[in-house]
Design an enzyme around this catalytic site. Structure first.
Site, mmCIF file in Angstrom:
data_model
loop_
_atom_site.group_PDB
_atom_site.id
_atom_site.type_symbol
_atom_site.label_atom_id
_atom_site.label_comp_id
_atom_site.label_asym_id
_atom_site.label_seq_id
_atom_site.Cartn_x
_atom_site.Cartn_y
_atom_site.Cartn_z
ATOM 1 N N LYS A 221 13.322 -29.637 24.348
ATOM 2 C CA LYS A 221 13.881 -28.846 23.258
ATOM 3 C C LYS A 221 13.133 -29.073 21.938
ATOM 4 O O LYS A 221 12.532 -30.122 21.710
ATOM 5 C CB LYS A 221 15.369 -29.172 23.076
ATOM 6 C CG LYS A 221 16.266 -28.674 24.219
ATOM 7 C CD LYS A 221 16.358 -27.166 24.254
ATOM 8 C CE LYS A 221 17.192 -26.643 25.427
ATOM 9 N NZ LYS A 221 18.627 -26.881 25.278
ATOM 10 N N ARG A 255 20.204 -31.553 32.747
ATOM 11 C CA ARG A 255 19.426 -30.370 33.147
ATOM 12 C C ARG A 255 18.004 -30.564 32.635
ATOM 13 O O ARG A 255 17.783 -30.609 31.414
ATOM 14 C CB ARG A 255 20.069 -29.112 32.569
ATOM 15 C CG ARG A 255 19.414 -27.808 32.974
ATOM 16 C CD ARG A 255 20.179 -26.632 32.367
ATOM 17 N NE ARG A 255 19.601 -25.344 32.754
ATOM 18 C CZ ARG A 255 18.612 -24.747 32.090
ATOM 19 N NH1 ARG A 255 18.104 -25.307 31.008
ATOM 20 N NH2 ARG A 255 18.140 -23.587 32.520
#
Length: 278
Positions: A221, A255
């Site tokens: 991210k 995840r």
């Protein structure tokens, strides 16, 4: 804690690794690498060999600024992959917010619906309520993918995320969906500032009080890039570190793109957890 899915009852006493399979040309991290059915299935098989407990297959990128994908295009991307991947012997998740894709995926035997809109789209709640046992992951998102990072949420993210996910869970439970079928995702990077994302990690345990298993999605991210200066392709170490920190703060599922490395790191964490005390 357990997570009921369509074909599997998952024991979450040990953290589970959800491997990401993006069947998209424009994903922020690996767009275009697995866009064909063949390459996507090969990637699924590779992630299972590396130790993925769950596969999460999606046909629409949710990176900031991405336009929505038409229904027929998403269907053409994901359905051939789901049809084959359901045979791999691990729980299969479809990353979608479209109720049509949800229903077709469940009809193929898919186990989990992973929805960035937390079943807010018309008909999505009905799909889950109409299935006897599928799992569902409800995610918090401020705004929508096209605009969410232009105007991130204001204030303390933790109670806002908690209250939203509680409301969406109660909407499901009013429809008869068992608590054991529901997991929460705080939505790292979805309309939040870097500081808010890390506050959600630091105070993650505050999201556990409602009793739902937590899925953490920190992999590659932009917040990790913001604090390390690393480009997307160089965020392996920060991603694994964030996954470990999330698990250490109570996340049951992580995840990730980098399954092998995350699985290895979690084995070290697990060994420490089971070591005898003084």
């Amino acid at each position: 804690m357990q997570w009921q899915t369509a074909r599997f009852l998952l024991d979450l006493d040990q953290p589970k690794v959800m491997g990401i399979v993006n069947v998209t040309p424009d994903s922020f991290s690996d767009g275009g690498r697995f866009v064909s059915t063949r390459t996507a299935l090969e990637h699924c098989e590779e992630l299972v060999r590396e130790g993925a407990d769950i596969l999460d297959i999606g046909g629409e990128s949710s990176r900031p600024g991405t336009p929505p994908v038409p229904l027929e295009e998403e269907r053409a991307r994901v359905m051939p992959v789901l049809r084959e991947a359901v045979r791999l012997g691990v729980p299969l998740s479809v990353d979608t917010y479209k109720p049509e894709i949800m229903q077709e995926a469940l009809d193929l035997g898919v186990d989990i619906l992973n929805d960035i809109w937390a079943l807010q789209r018309p008909g999505a709640l009905d799909v889950v309520a109409g299935h006897p046992s599928c799992g569902v992951c409800l995610m918090h998102m401020h705004g929508e993918p096209q605009t969410m990072q232009r105007a991130p949420m204001q204030g303390d993210a933790v109670p806002q995320v908690r209250d939203f996910l509680r409301d969406r869970s109660e909407a499901l439970r009013r429809r008869g969906v068992s608590v054991t079928r529901i997991a929460w995702d705080p939505g790292i990077g979805f309309g939040k500032t870097v500081e808010q994302n890390f506050a959600l990690l630091a105070r993650q345990r505050e999201l556990l009080h409602e009793g739902y298993p937590l899925l953490a999605g920190w992999s590659r991210k932009s917040s990790l890039g913001a604090v390390t200066g690393a480009a997307v392709q160089d965020r392996l170490v920060p991603s694994v570190a964030a996954a470990l920190l999330a698990v250490d703060r109570g996340a049951c599922i992580v995840r990730v793109h980098d399954v092998r490395e995350t699985v290895a790191a979690l084995k070290v964490w697990s060994a420490m957890q089971s070591a005898p005390g003084p």
